[in-house]
Design a protein around this motif. Structure first.
Motif, PDB file in Angstrom:
ATOM      1  N   ASP A 115       0.801  -1.230   0.000  1.00  0.00           N
ATOM      2  CA  ASP A 115       0.000   0.000   0.000  1.00  0.00           C
ATOM      3  C   ASP A 115       0.833   1.279   0.000  1.00  0.00           C
ATOM      4  O   ASP A 115       0.542   2.197  -0.780  1.00  0.00           O
ATOM      5  CB  ASP A 115      -0.977  -0.002   1.185  1.00  0.00           C
ATOM      6  N   PRO A 116       1.859   1.406   0.852  1.00  0.00           N
ATOM      7  CA  PRO A 116       2.627   2.660   0.835  1.00  0.00           C
ATOM      8  C   PRO A 116       3.286   2.940  -0.508  1.00  0.00           C
ATOM      9  O   PRO A 116       3.351   4.097  -0.952  1.00  0.00           O
ATOM     10  CB  PRO A 116       3.675   2.444   1.929  1.00  0.00           C
ATOM     11  N   PHE A 117       3.763   1.900  -1.191  1.00  0.00           N
ATOM     12  CA  PHE A 117       4.422   2.111  -2.470  1.00  0.00           C
ATOM     13  C   PHE A 117       3.420   2.373  -3.588  1.00  0.00           C
ATOM     14  O   PHE A 117       3.697   3.142  -4.513  1.00  0.00           O
ATOM     15  CB  PHE A 117       5.320   0.919  -2.793  1.00  0.00           C
ATOM     16  N   ILE A 118       2.247   1.754  -3.504  1.00  0.00           N
ATOM     17  CA  ILE A 118       1.189   2.072  -4.464  1.00  0.00           C
ATOM     18  C   ILE A 118       0.760   3.517  -4.301  1.00  0.00           C
ATOM     19  O   ILE A 118       0.630   4.265  -5.278  1.00  0.00           O
ATOM     20  CB  ILE A 118      -0.007   1.119  -4.273  1.00  0.00           C
ATOM     21  N   GLU A 119       0.535   3.925  -3.055  1.00  0.00           N
ATOM     22  CA  GLU A 119       0.109   5.307  -2.795  1.00  0.00           C
ATOM     23  C   GLU A 119       1.170   6.302  -3.249  1.00  0.00           C
ATOM     24  O   GLU A 119       0.846   7.341  -3.850  1.00  0.00           O
ATOM     25  CB  GLU A 119      -0.179   5.474  -1.299  1.00  0.00           C
ATOM     26  N   PHE A 120       2.431   6.003  -2.987  1.00  0.00           N
ATOM     27  CA  PHE A 120       3.500   6.918  -3.390  1.00  0.00           C
ATOM     28  C   PHE A 120       3.541   7.080  -4.905  1.00  0.00           C
ATOM     29  O   PHE A 120       3.628   8.205  -5.423  1.00  0.00           O
ATOM     30  CB  PHE A 120       4.850   6.409  -2.890  1.00  0.00           C
ATOM     31  N   ASN A 121       3.506   5.971  -5.631  1.00  0.00           N
ATOM     32  CA  ASN A 121       3.619   6.054  -7.086  1.00  0.00           C
ATOM     33  C   ASN A 121       2.385   6.670  -7.725  1.00  0.00           C
ATOM     34  O   ASN A 121       2.502   7.347  -8.753  1.00  0.00           O
ATOM     35  CB  ASN A 121       3.885   4.662  -7.667  1.00  0.00           C
ATOM     36  N   CYS A 122       1.216   6.466  -7.129  1.00  0.00           N
ATOM     37  CA  CYS A 122       0.008   7.110  -7.645  1.00  0.00           C
ATOM     38  C   CYS A 122       0.063   8.624  -7.405  1.00  0.00           C
ATOM     39  O   CYS A 122      -0.404   9.413  -8.231  1.00  0.00           O
ATOM     40  CB  CYS A 122      -1.236   6.515  -7.000  1.00  0.00           C
ATOM     41  N   ALA A 123       0.632   9.018  -6.276  1.00  0.00           N
ATOM     42  CA  ALA A 123       0.746  10.445  -5.963  1.00  0.00           C
ATOM     43  C   ALA A 123       1.892  11.112  -6.718  1.00  0.00           C
ATOM     44  O   ALA A 123       1.885  12.331  -6.912  1.00  0.00           O
ATOM     45  CB  ALA A 123       0.945  10.633  -4.463  1.00  0.00           C
ATOM     46  N   ASN A 124       2.870  10.302  -7.161  1.00  0.00           N
ATOM     47  CA  ASN A 124       4.049  10.843  -7.841  1.00  0.00           C
ATOM     48  C   ASN A 124       4.316  10.074  -9.131  1.00  0.00           C
ATOM     49  O   ASN A 124       5.341   9.384  -9.265  1.00  0.00           O
ATOM     50  CB  ASN A 124       5.275  10.756  -6.933  1.00  0.00           C
ATOM     51  N   PRO A 125       3.418  10.168 -10.118  1.00  0.00           N
ATOM     52  CA  PRO A 125       3.625   9.424 -11.372  1.00  0.00           C
ATOM     53  C   PRO A 125       4.892   9.842 -12.106  1.00  0.00           C
ATOM     54  O   PRO A 125       5.393   9.092 -12.943  1.00  0.00           O
ATOM     55  CB  PRO A 125       2.370   9.752 -12.188  1.00  0.00           C
ATOM     56  N   ALA A 126       5.429  11.015 -11.787  1.00  0.00           N
ATOM     57  CA  ALA A 126       6.673  11.464 -12.426  1.00  0.00           C
ATOM     58  C   ALA A 126       7.825  10.528 -12.094  1.00  0.00           C
ATOM     59  O   ALA A 126       8.792  10.440 -12.866  1.00  0.00           O
ATOM     60  CB  ALA A 126       7.008  12.878 -11.977  1.00  0.00           C
ATOM     61  N   PHE A 127       7.740   9.828 -10.970  1.00  0.00           N
ATOM     62  CA  PHE A 127       8.826   8.929 -10.576  1.00  0.00           C
ATOM     63  C   PHE A 127       9.022   7.838 -11.618  1.00  0.00           C
ATOM     64  O   PHE A 127      10.133   7.617 -12.109  1.00  0.00           O
ATOM     65  CB  PHE A 127       8.525   8.326  -9.211  1.00  0.00           C
ATOM     66  N   LEU A 128       7.935   7.166 -12.010  1.00  0.00           N
ATOM     67  CA  LEU A 128       8.038   6.123 -13.026  1.00  0.00           C
ATOM     68  C   LEU A 128       8.398   6.709 -14.378  1.00  0.00           C
ATOM     69  O   LEU A 128       9.184   6.130 -15.131  1.00  0.00           O
ATOM     70  CB  LEU A 128       6.722   5.345 -13.112  1.00  0.00           C
ATOM     71  N   ALA A 129       7.813   7.868 -14.709  1.00  0.00           N
ATOM     72  CA  ALA A 129       8.105   8.502 -15.996  1.00  0.00           C
ATOM     73  C   ALA A 129       9.584   8.848 -16.099  1.00  0.00           C
ATOM     74  O   ALA A 129      10.196   8.727 -17.168  1.00  0.00           O
ATOM     75  CB  ALA A 129       7.254   9.757 -16.164  1.00  0.00           C
ATOM     76  N   LEU A 130      10.179   9.247 -14.978  1.00  0.00           N
ATOM     77  CA  LEU A 130      11.566   9.674 -14.989  1.00  0.00           C
ATOM     78  C   LEU A 130      12.511   8.486 -15.097  1.00  0.00           C
ATOM     79  O   LEU A 130      13.411   8.468 -15.949  1.00  0.00           O
ATOM     80  CB  LEU A 130      11.865  10.474 -13.726  1.00  0.00           C
ATOM     81  N   ILE A 131      12.317   7.479 -14.269  1.00  0.00           N
ATOM     82  CA  ILE A 131      13.278   6.379 -14.251  1.00  0.00           C
ATOM     83  C   ILE A 131      13.140   5.480 -15.469  1.00  0.00           C
ATOM     84  O   ILE A 131      14.068   4.738 -15.802  1.00  0.00           O
ATOM     85  CB  ILE A 131      13.134   5.527 -12.965  1.00  0.00           C
ATOM     86  N   LYS A 132      12.005   5.549 -16.170  1.00  0.00           N
ATOM     87  CA  LYS A 132      11.828   4.722 -17.361  1.00  0.00           C
ATOM     88  C   LYS A 132      12.264   5.430 -18.627  1.00  0.00           C
ATOM     89  O   LYS A 132      12.243   4.843 -19.707  1.00  0.00           O
ATOM     90  CB  LYS A 132      10.363   4.283 -17.482  1.00  0.00           C
ATOM     91  N   GLY A 133      12.631   6.692 -18.520  1.00  0.00           N
ATOM     92  CA  GLY A 133      13.095   7.419 -19.691  1.00  0.00           C
ATOM     93  C   GLY A 133      14.384   6.816 -20.223  1.00  0.00           C
ATOM     94  O   GLY A 133      15.296   6.511 -19.451  1.00  0.00           O
ATOM     95  N   PRO A 134      14.508   6.623 -21.553  1.00  0.00           N
ATOM     96  CA  PRO A 134      15.714   5.991 -22.112  1.00  0.00           C
ATOM     97  C   PRO A 134      16.984   6.803 -21.894  1.00  0.00           C
ATOM     98  O   PRO A 134      18.077   6.250 -21.916  1.00  0.00           O
ATOM     99  CB  PRO A 134      15.385   5.866 -23.608  1.00  0.00           C
ATOM    100  N   ASP A 135      16.834   8.111 -21.712  1.00  0.00           N
ATOM    101  CA  ASP A 135      18.024   8.936 -21.469  1.00  0.00           C
ATOM    102  C   ASP A 135      17.941   9.647 -20.126  1.00  0.00           C
ATOM    103  O   ASP A 135      18.426  10.764 -19.967  1.00  0.00           O
ATOM    104  CB  ASP A 135      18.217   9.957 -22.594  1.00  0.00           C
ATOM    105  N   ALA A 136      17.338   8.987 -19.149  1.00  0.00           N
ATOM    106  CA  ALA A 136      17.286   9.548 -17.793  1.00  0.00           C
ATOM    107  C   ALA A 136      18.705   9.754 -17.274  1.00  0.00           C
ATOM    108  O   ALA A 136      19.609   8.980 -17.603  1.00  0.00           O
ATOM    109  CB  ALA A 136      16.513   8.621 -16.865  1.00  0.00           C
TER     110      ALA A 136
END
Length: 271
Positions: free
Chosen positions: A117-138
């Motif tokens: 739950d804490p990690f689901i809540e964090f990622n839902c509140a901060n979708p930029a986290f996944l967008a950033l780390i999945k970027g090919p040139d992060a």
């Protein structure tokens, strides 16, 4: 002629000169501006992706001029590094709250709730986290910090497994931890990308999948765990981490031959 300095009394009764107070006000304004720019960057990274984003787009989102942005960040990479660092720090704080012996003692369904739950809540509140780390040139610094955090999470899952089922070997525990974490990350995308009842349904399915996978290995009921079991689990996970680090160092010096045989998957143990 020496300029006079006025002395004011703060609400706490401490005398502070205006000369001292002005830098503090400037620092506070600077922190607010940085937060504003980081929030704008998070929004732009989510909608456009890190690669397509630009400092001009971030400045527009923040409602400031590009010149104002450059007063605080020299380029997009610097913004991403600051944003990623702050988000990773929040994730590290969540790590300390969920990977505990108290969580390990719970029935399996409640253990999964406590960890997921804490990690689901964090990622839902901060979708930029996944967008950033999945970027090919992060930025490399962001990916390195994320990889370090990823390894800590795997060790946390492995530690919970060692607490609940000490008989698991290091190989079994590592495989189960990696599979559990991989399933969580794969399903997390569906959770974050949805909303409302659909998001809740995906979250339930994610937890159900983990429950069905883990039950044969660690059982479903509550577990009695004392200080001896906790110390043993710490030692087992620390030894595995040290062995992993030594193996990685050796591979860096002498890469394995292509087609090397993979470790066979462990069979479920009885519950």
């Amino acid at each position: 002629m020496r300029a006079s300095t006025r002395v004011c009394q703060s609400p706490l009764g401490v005398h502070v000169s205006e000369a001292d107070e002005r830098p503090r006000r400037r620092q506070a304004r600077g922190e607010r501006r940085i937060s504003q720019l980081l929030q704008a960057a998070a929004s732009v990274f989510c909608t456009q992706g890190y690669t397509a984003s630009s400092t001009n787009a971030i400045a527009r989102e923040a409602g400031v001029s590009p010149g104002t942005l450059y007063q605080f960040f020299p380029n997009k990479e610097a913004i991403a590094v600051e944003l990623g660092g702050r988000l990773i720090k929040e994730m590290e704080e969540a790590h300390g709250r969920v990977f505990t012996a108290e969580s390990a003692r719970l029935p399996l369904d409640r253990l999964i709730d406590a960890v997921a739950d804490p990690f689901i809540e964090f990622n839902c509140a901060n979708p930029a986290f996944l967008a950033l780390i999945k970027g090919p040139d992060a930025p490399g610094r962001v990916t390195e910090e994320h990889d370090t955090l990823h390894a800590r999470f795997l060790d946390g899952v492995s530690w919970l497994l060692a607490l609940r089922r000490p008989a698991l070997s290091t190989v079994e525990r590592t495989l189960i931890a990696q599979m559990s974490f991989a399933m969580f990350k794969a399903a997390l995308d569906l959770v974050v990308q949805s909303e409302g009842e659909e998001r809740a349904a995906y979250a339930r399915e994610l937890k159900g999948m983990l429950y069905r996978y883990l039950a044969p290995y660690v059982g479903t009921g509550p577990v009695a765990i004392g200080e001896a079991e906790t110390s043993a689990a710490h030692a087992a996970v620390a030894a595995a981490a040290a062995e992993r680090a030594a193996t990685a160092a050796k591979r860096a010096q002498d890469p394995p031959a292509a087609g090397a045989e993979a470790t066979s998957r462990a069979l479920p143990t009885s519950s």
